[in-house]
Scaffold this motif. Structure first.
Motif: not given
Length: 88
Positions: A6-13, A23-25, A71-75
């Motif tokens: 499993y790999q995920l990379y998300i950002e918040r700008t 944030y990477a998992l 949690q990260k998506r809600s933020r």
């Protein structure tokens, strides 16, 4: 034993707040066959911080992976249109 990686990379700008975070998992096996959930986070363009969780069962790692994603998506974190490597 890990069935699937499993790999995920998300950002918040947010330019108004001078915010550019990532944030990477990822879930990968270690040398002993345990599932390792690796979390990386920080300001975009930096190496950030790393935290690794070890689990005997892949299911437990996936449960934490999905909870952290929720949690990260809600933020306000979201996926990026271009592919970015997990290792910088």
């Amino acid at each position: 034993m890990i069935i699937q990686r499993y790999q995920l990379y998300i950002e918040r700008t947010d330019r108004t707040k001078n915010m550019a975070r990532f944030y990477a998992l990822s879930i990968e096996p270690n040398l002993f066959g345990e599932a390792c959930l690796t979390r990386r986070w920080g300001r975009i363009g930096t190496s950030g911080q790393i935290l690794i969780h070890h689990f005997e069962r892949e299911k437990d790692a996936v449960v934490l992976f999905l909870e952290l994603l929720r949690q990260k998506r809600s933020r306000g974190y979201g996926t990026v249109l271009q592919n970015k490597p997990l290792n910088r």
